[in-house]
Design a protein around this motif. Sequence first.
Motif, PDB file in Angstrom:
ATOM      1  N   LEU A 126       0.710  -1.256   0.015  1.00 25.76           N
ATOM      2  CA  LEU A 126      -0.012   0.003  -0.016  1.00 25.76           C
ATOM      3  C   LEU A 126       0.739   1.141   0.063  1.00 25.76           C
ATOM      4  O   LEU A 126       0.684   2.290  -0.448  1.00 25.76           O
ATOM      5  CB  LEU A 126      -1.001   0.153   1.159  1.00 25.76           C
ATOM      6  CG  LEU A 126      -2.085  -0.975   1.338  1.00 25.76           C
ATOM      7  CD1 LEU A 126      -2.820  -0.819   2.553  1.00 25.76           C
ATOM      8  CD2 LEU A 126      -3.104  -0.690   0.148  1.00 25.76           C
ATOM      9  N   GLU A 127       1.773   1.465   0.768  1.00 29.71           N
ATOM     10  CA  GLU A 127       2.848   2.456   0.921  1.00 29.71           C
ATOM     11  C   GLU A 127       3.353   2.714  -0.200  1.00 29.71           C
ATOM     12  O   GLU A 127       3.475   4.026  -0.596  1.00 29.71           O
ATOM     13  CB  GLU A 127       3.794   2.137   2.101  1.00 29.71           C
ATOM     14  CG  GLU A 127       4.294   3.324   2.792  1.00 29.71           C
ATOM     15  CD  GLU A 127       5.256   2.990   3.817  1.00 29.71           C
ATOM     16  OE1 GLU A 127       5.867   1.908   3.820  1.00 29.71           O
ATOM     17  OE2 GLU A 127       5.339   3.915   4.814  1.00 29.71           O
ATOM     18  N   HIS A 128       3.761   1.693  -1.116  1.00 30.09           N
ATOM     19  CA  HIS A 128       4.663   2.019  -2.254  1.00 30.09           C
ATOM     20  C   HIS A 128       3.600   2.233  -3.484  1.00 30.09           C
ATOM     21  O   HIS A 128       4.014   2.465  -4.701  1.00 30.09           O
ATOM     22  CB  HIS A 128       5.438   0.696  -2.700  1.00 30.09           C
ATOM     23  CG  HIS A 128       6.652   0.655  -1.655  1.00 30.09           C
ATOM     24  ND1 HIS A 128       6.720  -0.192  -0.845  1.00 30.09           N
ATOM     25  CD2 HIS A 128       7.651   1.362  -1.886  1.00 30.09           C
ATOM     26  CE1 HIS A 128       7.821   0.121  -0.140  1.00 30.09           C
ATOM     27  NE2 HIS A 128       8.563   0.949  -0.920  1.00 30.09           N
ATOM     28  N   GLY A 129       2.181   2.230  -3.193  1.00 24.69           N
ATOM     29  CA  GLY A 129       1.165   2.864  -4.215  1.00 24.69           C
ATOM     30  C   GLY A 129       1.214   1.856  -5.232  1.00 24.69           C
ATOM     31  O   GLY A 129       0.407   2.091  -6.298  1.00 24.69           O
ATOM     32  N   ASP A 173      -1.540  -0.134  -5.554  1.00 22.70           N
ATOM     33  CA  ASP A 173      -2.877   0.065  -5.815  1.00 22.70           C
ATOM     34  C   ASP A 173      -3.454   1.434  -6.078  1.00 22.70           C
ATOM     35  O   ASP A 173      -4.479   1.809  -5.752  1.00 22.70           O
ATOM     36  CB  ASP A 173      -3.959  -0.887  -4.690  1.00 22.70           C
ATOM     37  CG  ASP A 173      -3.407  -2.447  -4.754  1.00 22.70           C
ATOM     38  OD1 ASP A 173      -3.705  -2.757  -5.973  1.00 22.70           O
ATOM     39  OD2 ASP A 173      -3.252  -3.106  -3.821  1.00 22.70           O
ATOM     40  N   GLY A 174      -2.437   2.303  -6.191  1.00 16.08           N
ATOM     41  CA  GLY A 174      -2.863   3.398  -6.348  1.00 16.08           C
ATOM     42  C   GLY A 174      -2.257   4.398  -5.360  1.00 16.08           C
ATOM     43  O   GLY A 174      -1.941   3.918  -4.231  1.00 16.08           O
ATOM     44  N   GLU A 175      -2.017   5.684  -5.598  1.00 14.40           N
ATOM     45  CA  GLU A 175      -1.391   6.705  -4.564  1.00 14.40           C
ATOM     46  C   GLU A 175      -2.312   6.768  -3.361  1.00 14.40           C
ATOM     47  O   GLU A 175      -3.459   6.898  -3.310  1.00 14.40           O
ATOM     48  CB  GLU A 175      -1.216   8.112  -5.462  1.00 14.40           C
ATOM     49  CG  GLU A 175       0.045   8.318  -6.203  1.00 14.40           C
ATOM     50  CD  GLU A 175       1.398   7.620  -5.524  1.00 14.40           C
ATOM     51  OE1 GLU A 175       1.704   8.432  -4.428  1.00 14.40           O
ATOM     52  OE2 GLU A 175       2.147   6.826  -5.973  1.00 14.40           O
ATOM     53  N   LEU A 176      -1.616   7.086  -2.259  1.00 13.30           N
ATOM     54  CA  LEU A 176      -2.189   7.200  -1.217  1.00 13.30           C
ATOM     55  C   LEU A 176      -2.409   8.750  -0.747  1.00 13.30           C
ATOM     56  O   LEU A 176      -1.265   9.497  -1.258  1.00 13.30           O
ATOM     57  CB  LEU A 176      -1.689   6.301  -0.015  1.00 13.30           C
ATOM     58  CG  LEU A 176      -1.244   4.902   0.042  1.00 13.30           C
ATOM     59  CD1 LEU A 176      -0.767   4.283   1.348  1.00 13.30           C
ATOM     60  CD2 LEU A 176      -2.743   4.336  -0.289  1.00 13.30           C
ATOM     61  N   ASN A 177      -3.191   9.185  -0.250  1.00 12.99           N
ATOM     62  CA  ASN A 177      -3.499  10.589   0.365  1.00 12.99           C
ATOM     63  C   ASN A 177      -2.645  10.637   1.506  1.00 12.99           C
ATOM     64  O   ASN A 177      -2.071   9.553   2.198  1.00 12.99           O
ATOM     65  CB  ASN A 177      -4.682  11.112   0.353  1.00 12.99           C
ATOM     66  CG  ASN A 177      -5.525  10.590   1.324  1.00 12.99           C
ATOM     67  OD1 ASN A 177      -5.155   9.936   2.413  1.00 12.99           O
ATOM     68  ND2 ASN A 177      -6.865  10.311   1.123  1.00 12.99           N
ATOM     69  N   GLU A 178      -2.494  11.764   2.129  1.00 11.99           N
ATOM     70  CA  GLU A 178      -1.487  11.897   3.378  1.00 11.99           C
ATOM     71  C   GLU A 178      -2.236  11.233   4.581  1.00 11.99           C
ATOM     72  O   GLU A 178      -1.303  10.672   5.201  1.00 11.99           O
ATOM     73  CB  GLU A 178      -1.433  13.626   3.445  1.00 11.99           C
ATOM     74  CG  GLU A 178      -0.176  13.780   4.339  1.00 11.99           C
ATOM     75  CD  GLU A 178      -0.226  15.626   4.578  1.00 11.99           C
ATOM     76  OE1 GLU A 178      -0.101  15.742   5.766  1.00 11.99           O
ATOM     77  OE2 GLU A 178      -0.224  15.971   3.717  1.00 11.99           O
ATOM     78  N   GLN A 228      -4.013   8.463   4.534  1.00 13.56           N
ATOM     79  CA  GLN A 228      -3.735   7.069   4.428  1.00 13.56           C
ATOM     80  C   GLN A 228      -2.476   6.735   4.687  1.00 13.56           C
ATOM     81  O   GLN A 228      -2.189   5.715   5.298  1.00 13.56           O
ATOM     82  CB  GLN A 228      -4.381   6.668   2.921  1.00 13.56           C
ATOM     83  CG  GLN A 228      -5.792   6.823   2.645  1.00 13.56           C
ATOM     84  CD  GLN A 228      -6.073   6.633   1.267  1.00 13.56           C
ATOM     85  OE1 GLN A 228      -5.362   7.344   0.387  1.00 13.56           O
ATOM     86  NE2 GLN A 228      -7.228   6.292   0.923  1.00 13.56           N
ATOM     87  N   HIS A 229      -1.399   7.565   4.280  1.00 13.50           N
ATOM     88  CA  HIS A 229      -0.005   7.339   4.471  1.00 13.50           C
ATOM     89  C   HIS A 229       0.188   7.272   5.878  1.00 13.50           C
ATOM     90  O   HIS A 229       0.950   6.261   6.379  1.00 13.50           O
ATOM     91  CB  HIS A 229       0.801   8.436   3.880  1.00 13.50           C
ATOM     92  CG  HIS A 229       1.727   8.225   2.262  1.00 13.50           C
ATOM     93  ND1 HIS A 229       2.358   7.242   2.674  1.00 13.50           N
ATOM     94  CD2 HIS A 229       1.695   8.511   1.391  1.00 13.50           C
ATOM     95  CE1 HIS A 229       3.025   6.916   1.262  1.00 13.50           C
ATOM     96  NE2 HIS A 229       2.185   7.959   0.477  1.00 13.50           N
TER      97      HIS A 229
END
Length: 446
Positions: A237-240, A242-247, A249-250
């Motif tokens: 998830l952190e490496h995106g 499945d899509g970029e994470l917003n702040e 979510q990060h």
Amino acid sequence: MMEAASPPPDERAPRVGRGAPHALREVERTAQRYRLLARADNLLHRTLDYEETLEALAAFAVEHLADYCLIDVLRPSGEMQRVTHARDAEAAPLLEEAGRFTLDPTAATPGGHVLRTGEPVFQPHVDEQFLKRAARDEVHLRVLDRLNPTSSMVVPLQAHERRVGVMTLVRTGDEAFDEDDLALAVELGLRGGLAIVNATLYHAARSANRAKTDFLSVISHELRTPLAAIIGYADLLEHGIDGELNEGQHSKVARIKASSNHLLQLIEEILDFANRSGDDQPLHLEDTTVARVLAEVDAVASSLARDRAVELRVEPPPGDAHISTDPRKLRQILLNLVSNGIKFTEEGYVTLTAEVDEHDVLFAVRDTGIGIEPDRLDDIFEPFWQVEDPMTRTVGGTGLGLSVARSFARLLGGEITVSSQPGSGSTFHVRLPRVPPTAAPDAGLD
Ligand code: ADP
């Protein structure tokens, strides 16, 4: 019929010259009896192994008192076990045959009677009647008859109020047992009983300890696998992937990872504890430098210090002093001490230093934290022991860190000591030989 196998009289219980005055004979006999019992104690205390204890007792009885010894013990499982010993090696097979007729605790035989009541049975002159009482059936009677017993006594094996079995002593020659022999056999039964109870307790304690560590080891393995998956998915998830994470979510994924890693560390600690309890931990010795070990500890521990208002100072010794050690275990020792220092220090600093002399390295971990009361300094090395109440304490931990650290240090031939000032801080010292005792003495280090 078998030949009577009588030992030379001086190897048996005391026989004093007929001419000696009665009182003197008494004193000499008593002294001789105590000497024998002291030897029995010495022999029985050499082992805590159950089978060895039984063998030692039977062998001792035969060496000093009888031609045959049969020991019937009640195993913790409730089964009866029989151990036999013969003075004459040729008689051993026949005695073993008799050994197959294990004692029935409910039977009206002399052995059954002694086991139930604790009263010795003394039969200085064995007759047909006695043999019939001792035999369980016709076949048993024939075996007993072939053993050719002439004199017999059966005494309880007991410790305090606990009866654990009976000991049957038999002679085959002309010399019948007398009251002195009986007194000696009863004393031997008490000592033997105590040794058997001790061996049983020791065995039970070891089994319980093994069960506990097996349990810990299985549980921690089981926990580690799903935890590795949680950390792995959080990484994805952190490496995106499945899509970029917003702040937001990060930061939540980062928290999941931090908590999971913390949990993993606790599990590793339990595994270390469980593994080191299996006495045969292998050492993986390598030649490394003290500075390299300190740098590795620094790399891991500095992030722990950053989370708190604590400064970590790592000060390697001058030069590149070498040490032959198991680097993983040494790192674990120092990490456990440094992370404790950080954990129990609100603000201030934790220093990790090392001094080297010709034979040893002396590591020191100092903190400016809460310190430890003097009467707790021994307890803190006990597994699962924590000074603070687990319900109210604010820092985490399994209570295994110091226990693991101490046992690793001992495994490496060294020791950990602590001094502390409540309110001002603690210092843990780890002294390790530069070459562990098991390593080759000529492993030259500069
Ligand atoms: P834990 O996982 O609880 O840290 P340890 O075996 O490492 O277990 O330590 C046992 C206990 O010793 C700790 O819970 C704490 O009460 C005390 N202790 C250990 N190191 C320190 C320290 N540097 N300062 C104060 N107390 C400490």
